[in-house]
Design a protein around this motif. Structure first.
Motif, short mmCIF file in Angstrom:
data_model
loop_
_atom_site.label_atom_id
_atom_site.label_comp_id
_atom_site.label_asym_id
_atom_site.label_seq_id
_atom_site.Cartn_x
_atom_site.Cartn_y
_atom_site.Cartn_z
N HIS A 44 -8.87 -39.28 -41.58
CA HIS A 44 -9.10 -39.82 -39.98
C HIS A 44 -10.92 -39.92 -40.03
O HIS A 44 -11.27 -40.60 -38.92
CB HIS A 44 -8.76 -39.25 -39.03
N TYR A 65 1.58 -45.43 -42.12
CA TYR A 65 3.14 -46.24 -41.72
C TYR A 65 3.27 -47.77 -41.80
O TYR A 65 2.00 -48.74 -41.39
CB TYR A 65 3.65 -46.01 -40.69
N GLU A 67 3.86 -51.73 -40.85
CA GLU A 67 4.68 -52.16 -39.59
C GLU A 67 4.21 -53.88 -39.67
O GLU A 67 3.24 -54.40 -40.45
CB GLU A 67 3.51 -51.95 -38.51
N TYR A 76 -0.74 -47.99 -39.50
CA TYR A 76 -1.73 -47.25 -38.76
C TYR A 76 -1.10 -45.91 -38.80
O TYR A 76 -0.77 -45.34 -39.83
CB TYR A 76 -0.59 -47.61 -37.37
N THR A 77 -1.83 -44.81 -38.19
CA THR A 77 -1.28 -43.41 -38.91
C THR A 77 -1.53 -43.47 -36.62
O THR A 77 -1.67 -43.76 -35.63
CB THR A 77 -2.96 -42.56 -39.14
N THR A 78 -1.49 -41.50 -36.89
CA THR A 78 -2.09 -41.31 -35.46
C THR A 78 -3.36 -40.18 -35.53
O THR A 78 -3.15 -38.87 -36.45
CB THR A 78 -0.53 -40.15 -36.16
N LYS A 83 -1.49 -43.46 -31.61
CA LYS A 83 -1.48 -44.29 -32.48
C LYS A 83 -2.49 -45.45 -32.93
O LYS A 83 -2.80 -45.51 -31.73
CB LYS A 83 0.20 -45.12 -32.33
N TYR A 85 -4.87 -48.22 -35.15
CA TYR A 85 -4.14 -49.49 -36.73
C TYR A 85 -5.76 -49.06 -37.75
O TYR A 85 -6.84 -48.19 -36.98
CB TYR A 85 -3.62 -50.38 -36.07
N TYR A 99 -10.42 -47.10 -37.37
CA TYR A 99 -9.64 -47.27 -36.52
C TYR A 99 -9.57 -47.49 -35.62
O TYR A 99 -10.66 -47.60 -35.02
CB TYR A 99 -8.72 -45.66 -36.64
#
Length: 184
Positions: A44, A65, A67, A76-78, A83, A85, A99
């Motif tokens: 991150h 993930y 989409e 996207y990630t967290t 959330k 992108y 991000y």
């Protein structure tokens, strides 16, 4: 039908779904950086304000993930519960990847060069790195071709297993790729 793109000039034909990702699967963003002799995974952390820092430890690489969207994919990630992108953009002559809470950038897989590409302001870019760099960056797609991919240009891949580890798949049920899946 599908989108009008260079790979799909007929909008009445659905988009090609041969991209090596699917929805609802956790992936690591991975680069096999041959010239630096290391395998790295996206984190991150942003390096130098314009690249994504990496780690050699698959377990600490962040989960992404896919989409499915019109014309391709978003990833996207967290981050801190939000959330975020994978987002690529230009500022002047500089290329950035990082991000963002919202992103209109759509990535398309180019099987010939095995790279995720995006068109930004009319120019095609690929996600990866080159030379001996070990950050995830955005490079002009004109620099990569079938003969130099994996040799001097290193496209980023979305993988479900720590590439050098032989562990289990990274899934919501098995968030640690260092531990093989329990198949009992």
């Amino acid at each position: 039908g599908g989108d009008v793109t260079p790979d799909n000039p007929n909008p009445d034909v659905p988009d090609d779904d041969t991209a090596p990702v699917e929805e609802n699967v956790a992936y690591k963003l991975y680069i096999n950086q041959v010239t630096a002799n290391k395998e790295v995974y996206a984190t991150h952390t942003i390096s130098g304000g314009k690249y994504i820092a990496t780690t050699t430890d698959a377990a600490t690489g962040v989960d992404f993930y896919a989409e499915k969207v019109t014309g391709g994919w978003k990833f996207y990630t967290t981050i801190d519960g939000a959330k975020m992108y994978l987002h690529s953009w230009l500022e002047g002559n500089s290329k950035y990847i990082g991000y963002a809470a919202e992103s209109d950038v759509v990535y398309v897989y180019d099987a010939e060069v095995k790279a995720w590409c995006a068109t930004i302001s009319g120019t095609d870019y690929f996600v990866g790195t080159y030379n001996t760099f070990d950050t995830v960056s955005l490079s002009g797609k004109s620099f990569i071709n079938a003969s130099n991919t994996g040799v001097t240009q290193f496209p980023a891949e979305f993988v479900t297993v720590g590439a050098g580890e032989g562990g289990g798949d990274v899934t919501p049920d098995n968030p640690n790729p260092d531990v093989p899946d329990d198949d009992t």
